[in-house]
Design a protein around this motif. Structure first.
Motif, short mmCIF file in Angstrom:
data_model
loop_
_atom_site.label_atom_id
_atom_site.label_comp_id
_atom_site.label_asym_id
_atom_site.label_seq_id
_atom_site.Cartn_x
_atom_site.Cartn_y
_atom_site.Cartn_z
N VAL A 20 -3.50 12.16 10.18
CA VAL A 20 -4.48 11.10 10.47
C VAL A 20 -4.39 10.64 11.93
O VAL A 20 -5.38 10.23 12.52
CB VAL A 20 -4.31 9.91 9.48
CG1 VAL A 20 -3.01 9.16 9.72
CG2 VAL A 20 -5.50 8.97 9.53
N GLU A 31 -1.00 11.49 5.78
CA GLU A 31 -0.19 10.87 6.82
C GLU A 31 0.13 11.88 7.93
O GLU A 31 0.14 13.09 7.69
CB GLU A 31 1.11 10.25 6.27
CG GLU A 31 1.96 11.11 5.39
CD GLU A 31 1.46 11.06 3.95
OE1 GLU A 31 0.68 11.98 3.62
OE2 GLU A 31 1.85 10.20 3.19
N ASP A 90 -2.98 1.30 7.60
CA ASP A 90 -2.30 0.25 6.83
C ASP A 90 -3.12 -1.03 6.79
O ASP A 90 -3.38 -1.59 5.72
CB ASP A 90 -0.93 -0.09 7.44
CG ASP A 90 0.15 0.86 7.00
OD1 ASP A 90 -0.18 2.01 6.66
OD2 ASP A 90 1.33 0.45 7.00
N GLY A 92 3.83 8.29 3.76
CA GLY A 92 4.09 7.47 4.94
C GLY A 92 4.74 8.28 6.04
O GLY A 92 4.58 9.49 6.12
N GLY A 144 7.70 1.55 4.14
CA GLY A 144 6.42 2.26 4.11
C GLY A 144 5.43 1.69 3.12
O GLY A 144 4.39 2.28 2.88
N LYS A 156 0.84 -1.21 0.00
CA LYS A 156 0.00 0.00 0.00
C LYS A 156 0.87 1.26 0.00
O LYS A 156 2.05 1.20 0.36
CB LYS A 156 -0.92 0.00 1.25
CG LYS A 156 -0.15 0.28 2.56
CD LYS A 156 -0.23 1.72 2.94
CE LYS A 156 0.83 2.37 3.71
NZ LYS A 156 1.96 2.03 4.37
O1 PMV Z 1 5.16 4.71 7.27
P1 PMV Z 1 3.82 4.17 6.95
O2 PMV Z 1 3.54 4.05 5.50
O3 PMV Z 1 3.48 2.93 7.73
O4 PMV Z 1 2.74 5.28 7.37
C1 PMV Z 1 2.69 5.91 8.60
C2 PMV Z 1 1.52 6.82 8.59
C3 PMV Z 1 1.42 7.73 9.80
O5 PMV Z 1 0.28 8.54 9.59
C4 PMV Z 1 2.65 8.61 9.92
C5 PMV Z 1 1.25 6.93 11.09
C6 PMV Z 1 -0.07 6.20 11.21
O6 PMV Z 1 -0.15 5.33 12.10
O7 PMV Z 1 -1.01 6.52 10.48
#
Ligand code: PMV
Length: 329
Positions: A27, A24, A168, A292, A121, A18
């Motif tokens: 959220v 990000e 995720d 991410g 990510g 994903k």
């Molecule tokens: O690093 P990733 O793709 O797992 O995304 C993290 C996303 C954040 O908003 C920074 C953290 C979250 O838990 O949503």
């Protein structure tokens, strides 16, 4: 149906990677975010039944987990409580045992493999656990809904990431684009028109939980300023969602640039991400942003399909470890 495309035969299942499109970090503070599956990379789980051996008593001794990419093979009974894969298996078995308390499955091995880069990510941990839960659910004859799979994988995400927002596990378990607000029922949706993304990996790995923790400290120091930035990101997400739903995806580019600038303001970009974002734009992308947790990991660029190869090559020429092209449908 996309939800079925990851089903192989009973006892086998796949799960896509994903990327987060917009939202990000904000959220985590209650703003919406958009995420999409990346079908070009996948985790796969296969259950193989084993000959019953005169093993020591207990169901967990008769279950093996084999994580091919990590070169690990171990009995479930030997796995620690904070092993995400073991947690995925235990939580799925618990559902089976509450549905059929007297039943006991034949000894089996759960074999996992994945083409999703680890720690970049793209959701490799959530995808491997999703594939495991689906394969095991199919093997045990459990009809698990997407929401049930997502809830189990969320528990495993907590072991990996501390306090994840849940985006995720949601996008990967539903295998569909999702509009996500923490604590609310996710809204899986279809795009009105497909669009193309290039995903560039900086090759730098910065654990999401560390970056999330640093943002938390900064937010606590300046709640009004950070709160306003998160609000502005939330507005971008709502606009982007409307554009995707109406098929006006070529108008997403400016929103991606604005979202990236706001992420820079909260300190989660880094020179490598900024370079890849700038190079993608120079090479013909309509918009680009980090995706991410940031400080490394991936960036995404929205491209006209005919520009995808050129943008991918530009990213690889300017430090990306790899660039992946995906069509969001
Ligand atoms: O690093 P990733 O793709 O797992 O995304 C993290 C996303 C954040 O908003 C920074 C953290 C979250 O838990 O949503």
């Amino acid at each position: 149906m996309a939800a079925l495309s990851n089903e192989l035969t009973p006892g086998q299942a796949g799960a896509s990677g994903k990327v987060i499109l917009f939202g990000e970090h904000a959220v985590v503070y209650g703003q919406p975010a958009l995420a999409v599956p990346v079908a070009e990379v996948k985790a796969t789980a296969v259950i193989t039944t084993l000959e019953p051996a005169p093993a020591p008593a207990g169901l967990e001794t008769a279950i093996w987990i084999e994580a091919r990419d990590l070169r690990r093979r171990y009995r479930l009974s030997e796995a620690s409580l904070n092993d995400p894969l073991a947690a995925a298996v235990r939580l799925t078995l618990a559902k089976y045992q509450s549905a059929a308390p007297a039943a006991s499955p034949a000894p089996f091995a759960l074999v996992l493999s994945s083409t999703i880069p680890i720690g970049s990510g793209l959701g490799s941990g959530a995808a491997v656990c999703t594939a495991a839960v689906r394969a095991l659910g199919a093997f045990l004859g459990l009809a698990l809904s997407n929401a049930e799979v997502s809830a189990i994988v969320y528990e495993t995400e907590k072991l990996l990431h501390g306090t994840p927002s849940g985006i995720d596990n949601t996008v990967i378990a539903y295998d569909q684009p999702v509009y996500f607000v923490r604590g609310q029922a996710p809204v899986p949706f279809r795009t009105a028109a497909p669009f193309t993304l290039v995903i560039g990996d900086t090759g730098l790995s910065k654990p999401t939980r560390l970056v999330v923790g640093e943002v938390r400290l900064a937010y606590e120091g300046e709640p009004a300023r950070y709160g306003a930035i998160f609000e502005a990101i939330g507005q971008i997400v709502r606009q982007a969602y409307a554009l995707i739903e109406s098929g006006e995806t070529d108008r997403l580019g400016p929103l991606m640039k604005q979202n990236h600038a706001l992420l820079q303001e909260i300190g989660v970009s880094c020179p490598e991400l900024d370079t890849l974002v700038a190079r993608a734009l120079e090479a013909g992308a309509l918009g680009a942003k980090l995706s991410g947790g940031g400080r490394g990991g991936n960036m995404i660029a929205l491209v006209p399909p005919e520009a995808a190869a050129g943008v991918a090559a530009a990213l690889e020429a300017h430090g990306a470890r790899r660039a992946l092209v995906t069509e969001v449908k």
